[in-house]
Design a protein around this motif. Structure first.
Motif, PDB file in Angstrom:
ATOM      1  N   ILE A 157      13.452   8.528   3.359  1.00  0.00           N
ATOM      2  CA  ILE A 157      12.022   8.540   3.657  1.00  0.00           C
ATOM      3  C   ILE A 157      11.773   7.185   4.563  1.00  0.00           C
ATOM      4  N   PHE A 158      11.219   7.381   5.785  1.00  0.00           N
ATOM      5  CA  PHE A 158      11.080   6.366   6.603  1.00  0.00           C
ATOM      6  C   PHE A 158       9.508   6.442   7.254  1.00  0.00           C
ATOM      7  N   LEU A 159       8.813   5.682   7.243  1.00  0.00           N
ATOM      8  CA  LEU A 159       7.509   5.237   7.740  1.00  0.00           C
ATOM      9  C   LEU A 159       7.657   4.911   9.250  1.00  0.00           C
ATOM     10  N   ILE A 160       6.929   5.472  10.240  1.00  0.00           N
ATOM     11  CA  ILE A 160       6.833   4.935  11.502  1.00  0.00           C
ATOM     12  C   ILE A 160       5.531   4.141  11.834  1.00  0.00           C
ATOM     13  N   LYS A 161       5.606   2.976  11.788  1.00  0.00           N
ATOM     14  CA  LYS A 161       4.408   1.974  11.757  1.00  0.00           C
ATOM     15  C   LYS A 161       3.767   2.331  13.385  1.00  0.00           C
ATOM     16  N   LYS A 162       2.420   1.872  13.253  1.00  0.00           N
ATOM     17  CA  LYS A 162       1.530   2.008  14.646  1.00  0.00           C
ATOM     18  C   LYS A 162       2.403   1.205  15.775  1.00  0.00           C
ATOM     19  N   ASP A 177       0.850  -1.121   0.042  1.00  0.00           N
ATOM     20  CA  ASP A 177       0.092  -0.137  -0.049  1.00  0.00           C
ATOM     21  C   ASP A 177       0.919   1.183   0.103  1.00  0.00           C
ATOM     22  N   SER A 178       0.253   2.382  -0.433  1.00  0.00           N
ATOM     23  CA  SER A 178       1.175   3.467  -0.594  1.00  0.00           C
ATOM     24  C   SER A 178       1.198   4.044   0.807  1.00  0.00           C
ATOM     25  N   TRP A 179       2.324   4.544   1.054  1.00  0.00           N
ATOM     26  CA  TRP A 179       2.555   5.286   2.362  1.00  0.00           C
ATOM     27  C   TRP A 179       1.696   6.679   2.494  1.00  0.00           C
ATOM     28  N   LEU A 180       1.234   7.297   1.549  1.00  0.00           N
ATOM     29  CA  LEU A 180       0.534   8.790   1.478  1.00  0.00           C
ATOM     30  C   LEU A 180      -0.756   8.832   1.678  1.00  0.00           C
ATOM     31  N   HIS A 181      -1.104   7.949   2.743  1.00  0.00           N
ATOM     32  CA  HIS A 181      -2.540   8.094   3.383  1.00  0.00           C
ATOM     33  C   HIS A 181      -2.544   8.897   4.613  1.00  0.00           C
ATOM     34  N   ARG A 182      -3.726   9.552   4.644  1.00  0.00           N
ATOM     35  CA  ARG A 182      -3.932  10.226   5.921  1.00  0.00           C
ATOM     36  C   ARG A 182      -3.806   9.537   7.345  1.00  0.00           C
ATOM     37  N   GLY A 183      -3.030  10.033   7.977  1.00  0.00           N
ATOM     38  CA  GLY A 183      -2.724   9.390   9.524  1.00  0.00           C
ATOM     39  C   GLY A 183      -1.402   8.599   9.569  1.00  0.00           C
ATOM     40  N   ASN A 184      -0.931   8.540   8.513  1.00  0.00           N
ATOM     41  CA  ASN A 184       0.632   7.767   8.476  1.00  0.00           C
ATOM     42  C   ASN A 184       1.619   8.823   8.851  1.00  0.00           C
ATOM     43  N   ARG A 185       2.457   8.530   9.748  1.00  0.00           N
ATOM     44  CA  ARG A 185       3.726   9.404  10.242  1.00  0.00           C
ATOM     45  C   ARG A 185       4.888   9.029   9.514  1.00  0.00           C
ATOM     46  N   MET A 186       5.472   9.968   9.060  1.00  0.00           N
ATOM     47  CA  MET A 186       6.765   9.764   8.153  1.00  0.00           C
ATOM     48  C   MET A 186       7.903  10.652   8.713  1.00  0.00           C
TER      49      MET A 186
END
Length: 58
Positions: A43-48, A10-19
């Motif tokens: 670029i890093f994604l912070i998961k829940k 899935d794309s990382w550019l969904h509302r609510g994702n923290r990057m």
């Protein structure tokens, strides 16, 4: 990411994702860049669950 018309990731550019974006500022522009740093990706994604993920190059 899409391969053979199937969504693999899935794309990382969904509302609510923290990057986190690593880079530098040049006047009014921000350039995402990880050269010269200890980071493997700009670029890093912070998961829940608090884990950090990098996006794999396709």
């Amino acid at each position: 990411m899409v391969k053979d018309k199937k969504v693999v990731e899935d794309s990382w550019l969904h509302r609510g994702n923290r990057m986190v974006v690593v880079g530098y500022r040049r006047e009014n522009d921000f350039i995402a860049n990880s050269k010269g740093t200890s980071y493997s990706s700009p670029i890093f994604l912070i998961k829940k669950d608090g884990q950090i993920a990098t996006q794999k190059a396709s």
